[in-house]
Design a protein around this motif. Sequence first.
Motif, PDB file in Angstrom:
ATOM      1  N   ALA A   1     106.923   1.134  57.506  1.00  0.00           N
ATOM      2  CA  ALA A   1     105.581   1.715  57.662  1.00  0.00           C
ATOM      3  C   ALA A   1     104.608   0.996  56.734  1.00  0.00           C
ATOM      4  N   MET A   2     103.451   0.620  57.286  1.00  0.00           N
ATOM      5  CA  MET A   2     102.473  -0.114  56.477  1.00  0.00           C
ATOM      6  C   MET A   2     101.123   0.585  56.531  1.00  0.00           C
ATOM      7  N   VAL A   3     100.353   0.408  55.468  1.00  0.00           N
ATOM      8  CA  VAL A   3      98.986   0.910  55.485  1.00  0.00           C
ATOM      9  C   VAL A   3      98.150  -0.167  56.165  1.00  0.00           C
ATOM     10  N   GLU A   4      97.387   0.209  57.205  1.00  0.00           N
ATOM     11  CA  GLU A   4      96.582  -0.788  57.928  1.00  0.00           C
ATOM     12  C   GLU A   4      95.471  -1.336  57.041  1.00  0.00           C
ATOM     13  N   GLU A   5      94.718  -0.396  56.467  1.00  0.00           N
ATOM     14  CA  GLU A   5      93.633  -0.825  55.594  1.00  0.00           C
ATOM     15  C   GLU A   5      93.464   0.198  54.484  1.00  0.00           C
ATOM     16  N   ILE A   6      93.221  -0.298  53.281  1.00  0.00           N
ATOM     17  CA  ILE A   6      93.059   0.613  52.145  1.00  0.00           C
ATOM     18  C   ILE A   6      91.578   0.966  52.030  1.00  0.00           C
ATOM     19  N   ASN A   7      91.248   2.230  52.185  1.00  0.00           N
ATOM     20  CA  ASN A   7      89.864   2.678  51.959  1.00  0.00           C
ATOM     21  C   ASN A   7      89.793   3.855  50.997  1.00  0.00           C
ATOM     22  N   LYS A   8      90.795   4.738  51.079  1.00  0.00           N
ATOM     23  CA  LYS A   8      90.777   5.923  50.210  1.00  0.00           C
ATOM     24  C   LYS A   8      91.743   5.706  49.053  1.00  0.00           C
ATOM     25  N   VAL A   9      91.197   5.811  47.855  1.00  0.00           N
ATOM     26  CA  VAL A   9      91.994   5.501  46.667  1.00  0.00           C
ATOM     27  C   VAL A   9      91.969   6.684  45.708  1.00  0.00           C
ATOM     28  N   GLY A  10      93.108   7.002  45.141  1.00  0.00           N
ATOM     29  CA  GLY A  10      93.173   8.016  44.087  1.00  0.00           C
ATOM     30  C   GLY A  10      93.401   7.327  42.751  1.00  0.00           C
ATOM     31  N   VAL A  11      92.727   7.789  41.721  1.00  0.00           N
ATOM     32  CA  VAL A  11      92.972   7.275  40.369  1.00  0.00           C
ATOM     33  C   VAL A  11      93.402   8.465  39.518  1.00  0.00           C
ATOM     34  N   VAL A  12      94.599   8.375  38.969  1.00  0.00           N
ATOM     35  CA  VAL A  12      95.140   9.501  38.205  1.00  0.00           C
ATOM     36  C   VAL A  12      95.083   9.160  36.722  1.00  0.00           C
ATOM     37  N   GLY A  13      94.343   9.972  35.971  1.00  0.00           N
ATOM     38  CA  GLY A  13      94.122   9.701  34.546  1.00  0.00           C
ATOM     39  C   GLY A  13      92.769   9.028  34.394  1.00  0.00           C
ATOM     40  N   LEU A  14      91.832   9.718  33.720  1.00  0.00           N
ATOM     41  CA  LEU A  14      90.457   9.208  33.635  1.00  0.00           C
ATOM     42  C   LEU A  14      90.060   8.950  32.180  1.00  0.00           C
ATOM     43  N   GLY A  15      90.973   8.357  31.432  1.00  0.00           N
ATOM     44  CA  GLY A  15      90.630   7.877  30.087  1.00  0.00           C
ATOM     45  C   GLY A  15      89.779   6.622  30.226  1.00  0.00           C
TER      46      GLY A  15
ATOM     47  N   GLY B   1      89.132  10.917  41.675  1.00  0.00           N
ATOM     48  CA  GLY B   1      89.600  10.813  40.287  1.00  0.00           C
ATOM     49  C   GLY B   1      90.289  12.112  39.899  1.00  0.00           C
ATOM     50  N   VAL B   2      91.507  11.991  39.357  1.00  0.00           N
ATOM     51  CA  VAL B   2      92.300  13.185  39.055  1.00  0.00           C
ATOM     52  C   VAL B   2      92.588  13.264  37.561  1.00  0.00           C
ATOM     53  N   GLU B   3      92.365  14.430  37.000  1.00  0.00           N
ATOM     54  CA  GLU B   3      92.739  14.655  35.590  1.00  0.00           C
ATOM     55  C   GLU B   3      93.516  15.955  35.471  1.00  0.00           C
ATOM     56  N   ILE B   4      94.034  16.172  34.265  1.00  0.00           N
ATOM     57  CA  ILE B   4      94.971  17.276  34.055  1.00  0.00           C
ATOM     58  C   ILE B   4      94.248  18.616  33.895  1.00  0.00           C
TER      59      ILE B   4
ATOM     60  N   ARG C   1      96.334  17.162  42.068  1.00  0.00           N
ATOM     61  CA  ARG C   1      96.903  15.935  42.659  1.00  0.00           C
ATOM     62  C   ARG C   1      97.085  16.085  44.172  1.00  0.00           C
ATOM     63  N   ASP C   2      97.192  17.345  44.642  1.00  0.00           N
ATOM     64  CA  ASP C   2      97.354  17.575  46.091  1.00  0.00           C
ATOM     65  C   ASP C   2      96.178  17.013  46.890  1.00  0.00           C
TER      66      ASP C   2
END
Length: 288
Positions: A3-17, A36-39, A82-83
Amino acid sequence: MVAMVEEINKVGVVGLGTMGAGIVEVFARAGFTVTGVEIDDAALERGRTHLEKSLAKAVAKGKLTEDEQRAILGRVTFTTSRDDLADAHLAVEAVPERLDIKRSVFADLDRILPPAAILATNTSSLSVTEIAALTSRPGKVIGLHFFNPAPVMRLVEIVTTVVTEPHVRETATQVVTRLGKTPVAVGDRAGFVANALLVPYLNHAVAVYEQGLATREQIDAAITSAAGFPMGPLTLMDLVGLDVLLDVMDVLWDEFRRPRYAAAPLLRRMVAAGLLGRKSGRGFYDYS
Ligand code: CAA
């Protein structure tokens, strides 16, 4: 068929230091939709403020229009769940450099993101292979190693492991190019390439300072004036964080056991004393 991702458009970044917030800015500026996800709420607010200040500075300097600033901010969502990454094509983890914390993050990312999604780590001192092994999709785990300050520094090391799927490396390389950065493929060895060269040099500057051969200002001036580096080593250490650099020295030592990779005692003592650089208000210089 993998399984491959066709195109990357939606990105999550975990940890916002410092690094995570900078990485959010880089993706959002390049047109990606970013979560952007933080605790907790306090950490989330720090990340949001970091991004807003950085963009406001660019507007004040005339480098960004107010419309562009609005569009960039409109592409970023902040959350403590994170969900919310359930439809992301790529997640970039930038949480503290502790395997126990990474373990919990990667277990969640592995469970939450679609099976074809790519899971990336910005680690500078842990093994990408070990992080990949924490997931059920090690072939889709890769290192995307940004440099501080992330919005400015051009290099991104693309760290592959012995099990990284080739299309994952290719997709990651394309993404980094879309960010306007320079991708460089490196293997999963302590320090990768840039830090294996840079961090022992910085550590050596601490040893020179510790020996009393020169003042901190003289050491920094020697390098900026003689070698044309944009910052002297002690100033750069304060920017990056002494704790981050000590972690890199310790993994270099653990992997190679060579004297040039032994951390300077003063570096270790300063980290123990909480003198971490700009982020703690004091390192080799005082920022309070
Ligand atoms: N976020 C966003 N933009 C920033 C920034 C930040 N934190 N810091 C500086 N900038 C921007 C400025 O806005 C400015 O932009 P414009 O040219 O568009 O106006 C530009 O960068 C230059 O900044 P300044 O004029 O304020 O200051 P400067 O010329 O002294 O540059 C610097 C600052 C870019 C940090 C430069 O000193 C530099 O390149 N230093 C070396 C940094 C370095 O070596 N980083 C690698 C560290 S190692 C690492 O990160 C890896 C690891 O894993 C430990």
